[in-house]
Design a protein around this motif. Structure first.
Motif, short mmCIF file in Angstrom:
data_model
loop_
_atom_site.label_atom_id
_atom_site.label_comp_id
_atom_site.label_asym_id
_atom_site.label_seq_id
_atom_site.Cartn_x
_atom_site.Cartn_y
_atom_site.Cartn_z
N ALA A 59 -3.88 5.05 -6.33
CA ALA A 59 -4.50 3.84 -5.81
C ALA A 59 -3.72 2.60 -6.23
O ALA A 59 -3.47 1.70 -5.42
N LEU A 60 -3.32 2.55 -7.49
CA LEU A 60 -2.54 1.40 -7.96
C LEU A 60 -1.22 1.29 -7.21
O LEU A 60 -0.80 0.19 -6.84
N ILE A 61 -0.58 2.43 -6.96
CA ILE A 61 0.67 2.41 -6.20
C ILE A 61 0.43 1.88 -4.79
O ILE A 61 1.19 1.04 -4.29
N CYS A 62 -0.63 2.34 -4.13
CA CYS A 62 -0.96 1.85 -2.79
C CYS A 62 -1.19 0.35 -2.79
O CYS A 62 -0.71 -0.37 -1.90
N LEU A 63 -1.91 -0.14 -3.79
CA LEU A 63 -2.20 -1.57 -3.87
C LEU A 63 -0.93 -2.38 -4.16
O LEU A 63 -0.74 -3.47 -3.60
N LEU A 64 -0.07 -1.86 -5.01
CA LEU A 64 1.19 -2.54 -5.29
C LEU A 64 2.09 -2.57 -4.05
O LEU A 64 2.74 -3.58 -3.76
N GLY A 79 -9.21 3.43 0.80
CA GLY A 79 -9.88 4.71 0.99
C GLY A 79 -9.20 5.55 2.06
O GLY A 79 -9.00 6.75 1.89
N ARG A 80 -8.81 4.91 3.17
CA ARG A 80 -8.12 5.64 4.24
C ARG A 80 -6.79 6.20 3.75
O ARG A 80 -6.45 7.35 4.01
N GLN A 81 -6.04 5.39 3.01
CA GLN A 81 -4.74 5.85 2.50
C GLN A 81 -4.90 7.04 1.56
O GLN A 81 -4.06 7.94 1.55
#
Length: 173
Positions: A59-64, A79-81
């Motif tokens: 999740a942190l990687i997706c947000l970054l 959530g979709r990712q």
């Protein structure tokens, strides 16, 4: 395991090695798999050391990645990712917020929409662990010409698209 089974196993391994030698693409697949395993193990070590679940790290990687792309990140998009339902995403964001890694903010243009941002403390924590690896990979990339790097990037993008297509086709309908 008897002698015949050991011989059959050795013969299967030798046949697989011959296929790899004959098909350079298979060698690349095996190298990508090995890199994936190593990165997964390293990510799991980081998560374990910092009281995170492996999904927290993803999740942190997706947000970054969203921040780097200047794309607003919402709980729904996250959530979709990650393939999580709404309740799972809420629990994940709550956990990351409690740990001080993520904060929720209201969208300035649409106050109903919640945006997610990675806290600078989480970025620093990640850089303290992954920074040396990033430095080494960037240094390795500098040993390639611009043309070689463009080919590598094109290859990796194609692989990523193939993986995404596989995930999409395997997703429950």
């Amino acid at each position: 395991m008897d002698r015949v089974e050991r011989m059959e196993g050795a013969e299967r391994r030798e046949a697989a090695e011959r296929r790899d030698e004959e098909e350079p693409g298979l060698r690349t697949v095996h190298q990508l798999r090995a890199v994936t395993v190593e990165l997964d193990l390293l990510g799991a070590e980081f998560a374990q050391r910092n009281g995170l679940h492996p999904t927290d790290l993803r999740a942190l990687i997706c947000l970054l990645d969203a921040a780097r792309a200047r794309t607003p990140a919402t709980p729904g998009s996250l959530g979709r990712q990650l393939g999580l339902n709404s309740a799972g995403t809420t629990a994940l964001v709550d956990r990351l917020e409690r740990l001080g890694h993520v904060r929720r903010t209201r969208d300035g243009r649409d106050r109903r929409r919640v945006l997610l941002e990675v806290d600078e403390q989480a970025v620093s924590l990640g850089m303290s662990f992954f920074g040396p690896l990033i430095t080494d990979v960037v240094a390795a990339a500098r040993t390639f010409s611009d043309t070689e790097l463009a080919a590598i990037q094109r290859f990796l993008l194609t692989v990523r698209e193939a993986i995404a297509a596989q995930r999409d086709s395997a997703a429950p309908r």
